[in-house]
Enzyme design. Sequence first.
Site, short mmCIF file in Angstrom:
data_model
loop_
_atom_site.label_atom_id
_atom_site.label_comp_id
_atom_site.label_asym_id
_atom_site.label_seq_id
_atom_site.Cartn_x
_atom_site.Cartn_y
_atom_site.Cartn_z
N HIS A 1 53.25 46.99 27.12
CA HIS A 1 52.80 45.61 26.93
C HIS A 1 53.92 44.60 27.03
CE1 HIS A 1 49.35 47.63 24.72
NE2 HIS A 1 49.07 47.40 25.96
N GLU B 1 40.66 46.09 50.96
CA GLU B 1 41.84 46.88 50.65
C GLU B 1 41.60 48.37 50.93
OE1 GLU B 1 42.99 46.01 46.61
OE2 GLU B 1 40.93 45.99 45.90
N ARG C 1 51.39 53.88 46.58
CA ARG C 1 52.16 52.66 46.34
C ARG C 1 53.09 52.78 45.14
NH1 ARG C 1 47.55 48.23 44.46
NH2 ARG C 1 49.14 47.20 43.22
N CYS D 1 46.30 38.33 49.64
CA CYS D 1 46.72 38.11 48.25
C CYS D 1 47.62 39.23 47.71
CB CYS D 1 45.50 37.93 47.35
SG CYS D 1 44.52 39.41 47.17
#
Length: 754
Positions: free
Chosen positions: A367, A609, A643, A680
Amino acid sequence: MPGDAAVVSRRLLGRIRDVMAKPGLPEDRLNVIVRCIAEEMQAAVCSCYVMRAGEVLELFATEGLRKSAVHQTRLRVGEGLVGFIAAHPRALALSDAWSHPSFVYRPETGEEPYRSFLGVPIVRTARVAGVIVVQTIETREFAPEETEALETVAMVLAELLTAGNLIDRREQIPVDGTALVPLRINGLKLSPGLGVGTAYLHRKVPFVKQLVGEDPEAEARRFDEALERMHVALDEMLAAEAIGKSEYRDILEAYRMFAADRGWIERIRLHISGGLSAEAAVQRAQEENRTRMQAVVDPYIRERLHDLEDLTDRLMLHLMGHDPTERKAMPEHAILVARTLGPADLLDYDLSRVRGVVLEEGSPSMHVAIIARALNVPMVARVPEIVGTIGAGDPVIVDGDNGSVFIRPSEDVSATFVATVKMRREKQKAYATLRDLPARTKDGHLVELFMNAGLLADLPMLEEVNADGIGLYRTELPFMVRADSPDVEVQTSLYRSVIDAAAGRPVCFRTLDVGGDKMLPYWQNAGEENPAMGWRSIRITLDHPAIMRAQLRALLRAADGRPLSVMFPMIAEVAEFDAARRVLDLELTRAERRGEALPSDLKIGCMLEVPSLAFQLPQILARVDFLSIGSNDLAQFLFARDRGNQRIAERYDLLSPPFLSALDSIREACDAAEVAVSVCGEMAASPLDALALVGLGFRKLSVNGPAVGPVKATILSMHAEDAGRLVRRLIGGAEHSIRSSLAGYARDRGIQIP
Ligand code: PEP
Ligand code: MG
């Protein structure tokens, strides 16, 4: 073990305390302690092995084995039962040690007569410092309470070994004398950017001096009082104005829930009843937690354990009478250094002074990393031994772009970084002068520059950089930081705040895109072998339409008659889009029936995508208002390149014939169908990549906030038609990458590629 285990454990600890209270050499004390343990546990043998350099465990003290074996018997980690315990590291209780596959016989110890074996690791700050073993002649089943008692003793021994410098520290930094040389240490980059400043050590918990409790009841009372004080302080923090209704609240709520975790509290109480002082009991629970943390791979559970670690520190400070939120004067340019940081910690600091953060532990999904990225604070994690290596006030440079930390850098290194930071600041200032200019190329093509966001904290940047709107709002964060799915009210208020903060600029909300590496705590990942291609994103939400409905309902309510734009992620085929669209229609009908205000303008789109969708373009374009290309995932699937895998991260270039050709044909189909298309993914945020995209005819990009200025500078200095001719020619070739040719072209034409 005769009698109540807790009583025996307390008696044993009492004896150990007496030994520790008298003057003596650490090794002599160790000899007395092993004798006490053997007596109290009614065992013929008790031996203590200490970790030496080179991952070797050396017999340091024994009661019952041959004394001549001391400092002679050595076992590598993983070798024999002692090495087995150190390697795992956890307790091992065997009624017949000889039949265990890892058993190795060491004749010099004279251990032939002993059959049963109980050993536990001696752990200190998540490292194995040694192993303590008891052995008996008779075949004995050790009770769990006996293991527990020996573990308690092991904790006291860990302190003795550390304080007595018995652990060989040759391999650890700092080593006296070398501590002041400049160091460069590599870690994991968690938040980009450069930070130059002086080290500020985050809340160091003082050394626990009193390990053994005199009176368990009094210790238990002290613990309860400290716990209460900690709860009150956390409640106050939650009530604070700044936390108000931000997403941090979700993080803190989950964290507060943890503070009330019964299992954790009960463990500490158990250790107190076993004879430890309240501080030592908390410390022991922390060691257990750290050991667990090393074995946990699930990122969600690891984060929770990080939170617990932070809570333990807070609790410890309350116990010791310190105020955990109290801050010593922080330097004006501070680099925060910590083993790990809890979600609330970074927000506790004066962020105008924090230039960077360095952690010993951490993962990209923790976080505090998410918050650091949102706040643009450079952060590097998993820097080994950093807390021990850096002294408060040491000059430090955090290079969040490359994952390096420079400690006490030489003057040259310092000067280079200071100059880079200055240059970047000046560039940012220069971008500020472009703020009000439309992103128009030299040959007159207007490019819309949108921003990606995922936190309320990102929104002020919209105005700062003057982006045309939010082209991608990632909605998953509030889902990821909570113990359960946020309900419609919580989501409505959050989305409403986002739309309000955008102050009339369009926001494109992407529906929940979790799974893969972004697994939620309440939907267990079934251990998929290939999570990136597994049950994720739209696949999850279509399988759980109630979740999708709740989110769409919240979005419609948040829009409350204003314009709304929604897109679905990971659409692999038109039928999938249709299914998602039907869910949206159900919500629209419901809202209408109930007389709720419908969006004045509803735009519905999807992300491209997954490559399969590119083979159904006519059908999808007939259905959507816009298409947004997620280059991160599209590249992952087109190149079959995970990725998240660093090993192949550089293997394929997005500025390459196959990738750019794919993008170009998608754009062409969109233009022909007069459907708006944008890019994007991260590539749009890289100026050179943006040059190629605009050259190919893309007229809408969505990039992270800080990239708006640099990308605009490129657009303003380029000629779209000319760049397009070059890119088209290059992608007709067979090069691995067109990057260097394009960079050369930009240089020759004076195009700004920051
Ligand atoms: C993408 O895949 O390019 C994208 C924008 O989505 P995310 O990075 O959130 O998967
Ligand atoms: Mg994606």
